[in-house]
Design a protein around this motif. Structure first.
Motif, mmCIF file in Angstrom:
data_model
loop_
_atom_site.group_PDB
_atom_site.id
_atom_site.type_symbol
_atom_site.label_atom_id
_atom_site.label_comp_id
_atom_site.label_asym_id
_atom_site.label_seq_id
_atom_site.Cartn_x
_atom_site.Cartn_y
_atom_site.Cartn_z
ATOM 1 N N ALA A 17 -19.911 -90.256 -114.947
ATOM 2 C CA ALA A 17 -21.358 -90.156 -114.714
ATOM 3 C C ALA A 17 -21.667 -89.751 -113.285
ATOM 4 C CB ALA A 17 -22.045 -91.478 -115.045
ATOM 5 N N ILE A 18 -20.662 -89.721 -112.399
ATOM 6 C CA ILE A 18 -20.915 -89.300 -111.017
ATOM 7 C C ILE A 18 -20.497 -87.853 -110.801
ATOM 8 C CG2 ILE A 18 -20.149 -89.714 -108.625
ATOM 9 C CD1 ILE A 18 -20.269 -92.654 -109.138
ATOM 10 N N ALA A 19 -19.671 -87.304 -111.671
ATOM 11 C CA ALA A 19 -19.084 -85.982 -111.390
ATOM 12 C C ALA A 19 -20.133 -84.872 -111.337
ATOM 13 C CB ALA A 19 -18.047 -85.649 -112.451
ATOM 14 N N MET A 20 -19.903 -83.921 -110.406
ATOM 15 C CA MET A 20 -20.720 -82.708 -110.382
ATOM 16 C C MET A 20 -20.313 -81.836 -111.577
ATOM 17 S SD MET A 20 -22.345 -83.354 -107.578
ATOM 18 C CE MET A 20 -22.149 -85.082 -108.071
ATOM 19 N N ILE A 21 -21.177 -80.897 -111.964
ATOM 20 C CA ILE A 21 -20.779 -79.976 -113.028
ATOM 21 C C ILE A 21 -19.631 -79.116 -112.506
ATOM 22 C CG2 ILE A 21 -21.500 -78.086 -114.530
ATOM 23 C CD1 ILE A 21 -24.283 -79.186 -114.577
ATOM 24 N N TYR A 25 -19.828 -74.381 -111.078
ATOM 25 C CA TYR A 25 -21.292 -74.425 -111.281
ATOM 26 C C TYR A 25 -21.951 -75.161 -110.125
ATOM 27 C CZ TYR A 25 -25.747 -75.290 -113.810
ATOM 28 O OH TYR A 25 -27.059 -75.340 -114.201
ATOM 29 N N TYR A 26 -21.323 -76.286 -109.687
ATOM 30 C CA TYR A 26 -21.939 -77.074 -108.615
ATOM 31 C C TYR A 26 -22.197 -76.196 -107.388
ATOM 32 C CZ TYR A 26 -22.706 -79.957 -104.629
ATOM 33 O OH TYR A 26 -23.255 -80.445 -103.468
ATOM 34 N N SER A 27 -21.133 -75.596 -106.859
ATOM 35 C CA SER A 27 -21.302 -74.837 -105.607
ATOM 36 C C SER A 27 -22.183 -73.607 -105.793
ATOM 37 C CB SER A 27 -19.948 -74.382 -105.076
ATOM 38 O OG SER A 27 -19.304 -75.462 -104.500
ATOM 39 N N PHE A 65 -14.115 -85.442 -97.376
ATOM 40 C CA PHE A 65 -14.324 -86.574 -98.289
ATOM 41 C C PHE A 65 -15.484 -86.271 -99.245
ATOM 42 C CE2 PHE A 65 -12.451 -88.481 -94.484
ATOM 43 C CZ PHE A 65 -11.478 -89.310 -95.021
ATOM 44 N N GLY A 66 -15.241 -86.385 -100.557
ATOM 45 C CA GLY A 66 -16.293 -86.114 -101.547
ATOM 46 C C GLY A 66 -16.626 -84.640 -101.589
ATOM 47 N N ALA A 67 -15.580 -83.813 -101.755
ATOM 48 C CA ALA A 67 -15.704 -82.355 -101.586
ATOM 49 C C ALA A 67 -16.238 -81.633 -102.813
ATOM 50 C CB ALA A 67 -14.339 -81.772 -101.219
ATOM 51 N N ALA A 68 -16.323 -82.306 -103.960
ATOM 52 C CA ALA A 68 -16.686 -81.648 -105.229
ATOM 53 C C ALA A 68 -15.738 -80.474 -105.482
ATOM 54 C CB ALA A 68 -18.159 -81.241 -105.235
ATOM 55 N N ASP A 69 -16.257 -79.283 -105.792
ATOM 56 C CA ASP A 69 -15.351 -78.163 -106.112
ATOM 57 C C ASP A 69 -14.922 -77.387 -104.859
ATOM 58 O OD1 ASP A 69 -17.482 -76.482 -105.440
ATOM 59 O OD2 ASP A 69 -18.083 -76.155 -107.520
ATOM 60 N N LEU A 139 -13.623 -92.862 -101.767
ATOM 61 C CA LEU A 139 -13.795 -92.940 -100.313
ATOM 62 C C LEU A 139 -14.227 -94.326 -99.867
ATOM 63 C CD1 LEU A 139 -17.089 -92.782 -99.774
ATOM 64 C CD2 LEU A 139 -16.708 -90.357 -100.106
ATOM 65 N N HIS A 140 -14.494 -95.213 -100.830
ATOM 66 C CA HIS A 140 -14.788 -96.595 -100.453
ATOM 67 C C HIS A 140 -13.516 -97.362 -100.097
ATOM 68 C CE1 HIS A 140 -18.407 -95.575 -102.925
ATOM 69 N NE2 HIS A 140 -18.941 -96.018 -101.820
ATOM 70 N N ARG A 141 -12.357 -96.736 -100.328
ATOM 71 C CA ARG A 141 -11.077 -97.370 -99.986
ATOM 72 C C ARG A 141 -10.357 -96.521 -98.948
ATOM 73 N NH1 ARG A 141 -9.177 -100.903 -104.157
ATOM 74 N NH2 ARG A 141 -10.719 -100.996 -105.826
ATOM 75 N N SER A 154 -17.447 -85.146 -94.061
ATOM 76 C CA SER A 154 -18.016 -85.439 -95.386
ATOM 77 C C SER A 154 -19.487 -85.052 -95.392
ATOM 78 C CB SER A 154 -17.884 -86.928 -95.731
ATOM 79 O OG SER A 154 -18.401 -87.162 -97.039
ATOM 80 N N ALA A 155 -19.921 -84.446 -96.478
ATOM 81 C CA ALA A 155 -21.334 -84.092 -96.621
ATOM 82 C C ALA A 155 -21.851 -84.548 -97.977
ATOM 83 C CB ALA A 155 -21.530 -82.582 -96.466
ATOM 84 N N THR A 156 -22.998 -85.169 -97.956
ATOM 85 C CA THR A 156 -23.779 -85.421 -99.167
ATOM 86 C C THR A 156 -22.963 -86.166 -100.223
ATOM 87 O OG1 THR A 156 -24.865 -83.314 -98.616
ATOM 88 C CG2 THR A 156 -25.447 -84.253 -100.704
ATOM 89 N N HIS A 159 -23.857 -91.424 -100.269
ATOM 90 C CA HIS A 159 -24.982 -92.161 -100.851
ATOM 91 C C HIS A 159 -24.594 -92.723 -102.210
ATOM 92 C CE1 HIS A 159 -25.053 -88.043 -102.232
ATOM 93 N NE2 HIS A 159 -25.838 -88.371 -103.249
ATOM 94 N N TYR A 160 -23.438 -92.300 -102.738
ATOM 95 C CA TYR A 160 -22.951 -92.886 -103.999
ATOM 96 C C TYR A 160 -22.392 -94.273 -103.717
ATOM 97 C CZ TYR A 160 -23.522 -88.468 -106.403
ATOM 98 O OH TYR A 160 -24.060 -87.355 -106.967
ATOM 99 N N LEU A 161 -22.744 -95.216 -104.554
ATOM 100 C CA LEU A 161 -22.304 -96.598 -104.372
ATOM 101 C C LEU A 161 -21.004 -96.831 -105.134
ATOM 102 C CD1 LEU A 161 -25.784 -98.308 -104.863
ATOM 103 C CD2 LEU A 161 -24.669 -97.639 -102.717
HETATM 104 C C1 LIG Z 1 -23.493 -83.932 -104.148
HETATM 105 S S1 LIG Z 1 -21.771 -83.736 -104.177
HETATM 106 C C2 LIG Z 1 -21.444 -83.127 -102.533
HETATM 107 C C3 LIG Z 1 -20.274 -82.198 -102.527
HETATM 108 C C4 LIG Z 1 -20.030 -81.531 -101.183
HETATM 109 N N1 LIG Z 1 -19.485 -82.466 -100.233
HETATM 110 C C5 LIG Z 1 -21.291 -80.917 -100.658
HETATM 111 O O1 LIG Z 1 -21.806 -81.376 -99.640
HETATM 112 O O2 LIG Z 1 -21.782 -79.962 -101.269
HETATM 113 C C6 LIG Z 1 -21.201 -85.407 -104.052
HETATM 114 C C7 LIG Z 1 -19.713 -85.546 -104.262
HETATM 115 O O3 LIG Z 1 -19.315 -86.864 -103.862
HETATM 116 C C8 LIG Z 1 -18.389 -87.313 -104.807
HETATM 117 N N2 LIG Z 1 -18.295 -88.768 -104.749
HETATM 118 C C9 LIG Z 1 -19.197 -89.677 -105.166
HETATM 119 N N3 LIG Z 1 -18.729 -90.912 -104.979
HETATM 120 C C10 LIG Z 1 -17.500 -90.776 -104.419
HETATM 121 C C11 LIG Z 1 -16.510 -91.706 -104.022
HETATM 122 N N4 LIG Z 1 -16.705 -93.017 -104.159
HETATM 123 N N5 LIG Z 1 -15.342 -91.224 -103.520
HETATM 124 C C12 LIG Z 1 -15.153 -89.888 -103.389
HETATM 125 N N6 LIG Z 1 -16.065 -88.967 -103.756
HETATM 126 C C13 LIG Z 1 -17.224 -89.402 -104.274
HETATM 127 C C14 LIG Z 1 -18.925 -86.801 -106.122
HETATM 128 O O4 LIG Z 1 -17.949 -86.843 -107.142
HETATM 129 C C15 LIG Z 1 -19.326 -85.406 -105.722
HETATM 130 O O5 LIG Z 1 -18.293 -84.496 -105.881
#
Ligand SMILES: C[S@@+](CC[C@H](N)C(=O)[O-])C[C@H]1O[C@@H](n2cnc3c(N)ncnc32)[C@H](O)[C@@H]1O
Length: 377
Positions: A17-21, A25-27, A65-69, A139-141, A154-156, A159-161
């Motif tokens: 439920a957290i994954a980007m498409i 598609y996401y980028s 960190f949290g790089a998506a695609d 990234l919480h660990r 890390s960008a954006t 904010h995921y919990l």
């Molecule tokens: C909105 S995208 C941002 C992607 C990219 N960093 C950007 O700025 O375009 C958020 C990314 O954070 C990842 N994410 C969310 N919670 C995370 C976690 N606990 N550990 C690592 N990645 C996480 C999501 O899976 C998603 O790929």
């Protein structure tokens, strides 16, 4: 239809439920997210200048960190690698993309090895002395061994919990929650943020740097999708509620769609840096904090073209690229896949119709808090 706190069991979750498409598609749709990343370049350059003078023979280790695609940060990562290569010609460079286990890492590697873009003359992953990796650890660990990370970015993503701390009765996001509901999300975000900082403090080499661009609520109370005009999260909540009201989705599905997110304020970001706090004692220093607003690139295109239908058709996918998984994940897995897809299409089609009818009311500026940290030497 209200969600009850007593019915809710918090669980650590990193589910789909957290994954980007996926599939790029996401980028392809996250134009604003790329602009935010590109805007951090001066701060990244400052960090690179400081890092180039650190005495070390160990690999120069970079992490996203949290790089998506990997598409939105690709230009910045290429710039970082080239800058390090110029300053430190003989140093090995490692570049690690981190995200959650359900992330589309395949697209990351196809991109960096040049199979997504046939015109890429020198794929980043094939440059000599550059070693690329991925990690599916949250990234919480702690992800890297102690004192092995030179530059974290890390960008954006933060904010995921780490878990959903509670239900949100009549909305899909903490920004539309009641005070009582939002307190649970804020408390979760506070403890997650300290855990994130402590993990990064352990990972960074002495003198290492961390550059972050995180969604925030700024000094004016603005946040992503709420800078005037129609609030994106209110719109998503309204159309999801509409599906429930039309009996297209069940009550349990209606209740399950909650973004596992919280937007902190700048003061919530700096709070862990008190004298003698665990983060300070771990050696992490806050060197820079500012808020930035990145205007919606789709709205700018609309102002030029004036084509309402085309605008709605581009704008809504940019919301869909990061929000769809929350709604798909809320649907009962017993429903056939095609039915789930049809329901979610209906949600975004309704949103697109709304945008096309009044395009001047819809835009999605990004609001970020940008921070730079260093590890004491
Ligand atoms: C909105 S995208 C941002 C992607 C990219 N960093 C950007 O700025 O375009 C958020 C990314 O954070 C990842 N994410 C969310 N919670 C995370 C976690 N606990 N550990 C690592 N990645 C996480 C999501 O899976 C998603 O790929």
């Amino acid at each position: 239809m209200r969600r009850q706190l007593k019915d809710f069991t918090p669980q650590e979750s990193s589910d789909p439920a957290i994954a980007m498409i996926g599939g790029g598609y996401y980028s392809a749709n996250a134009l604003g997210a790329k602009q935010v990343i590109d805007a951090t370049r001066p701060l990244v350059d400052d960090a690179l200048r400081a890092l180039a003078s650190l005495p070390s023979e160990k690999p120069f280790a970079i992490a996203d960190f949290g790089a998506a695609d990997g598409g939105t940060s690709f230009d910045l990562m290429r710039h970082i690698v080239r800058t390090v290569r110029t300053a430190l010609p003989s140093r090995a460079i490692t570049l690690t993309y981190t995200d959650l286990p359900f992330n589309d890492f395949s697209t990351v590697f196809r991109r960096i090895h040049g199979s997504l873009d046939a015109d890429d003359p020198q794929p980043l992953g094939q440059e000599s002395g550059v070693f690329t990796f991925a990690s599916g650890t949250t990234l919480h660990r702690q992800i890297f061994p102690d004192q092995t990370l030179t530059l974290g970015f890390s960008a954006t993503a933060m904010h995921y919990l780490s878990m959903k701390p509670g239900p949100i009765a009549d909305h899909v996001h903490a920004v539309g929650a009641t005070d009582e509901e939002r307190t649970l999300y804020r408390d979760q975000a506070t403890s997650d943020w300290t855990a994130i900082l402590l993990a990064r403090a352990r990972e960074l080499v002495p003198g290492g740097r961390l550059v972050l661009a995180n969604f925030c609520v700024d000094e004016r109370g603005h946040h992503l999708g709420s800078t005037g005009g129609v609030n994106v999260f209110d719109a998503l909540a309204k159309h999801w509620r509409g599906l429930a009201a039309a009996n297209r989705i069940w009550d349990s599905e209606y209740r399950a769609a909650t973004f596992q997110q919280y937007y902190k304020t700048a003061s919530e970001f700096v709070a862990p840096f008190g004298l003698d706090s665990p983060v300070t004692l771990a050696g992490l220093r806050l060197d820079h904090v500012s808020t930035i607003r990145t205007p919606c690139p789709f709205a700018a295109m609309f102002r030029q073209s004036g084509d309402a239908a085309a605008y709605a058709h581009a704008y809504v996918p940019s919301v869909r690229s990061w929000s769809q998984s929350t709604f798909v994940g809320a649907l009962d897995p017993a429903r056939p896949q095609g039915e789930r897809a049809a329901i979610v299409n209906q949600l975004y089609d309704a949103y697109e119709t709304e945008v096309a009818a009044a395009p001047e009311l819809h835009w999605k500026d990004y609001v970020h808090c940008v921070q730079v940290f260093s590890k004491v030497q």
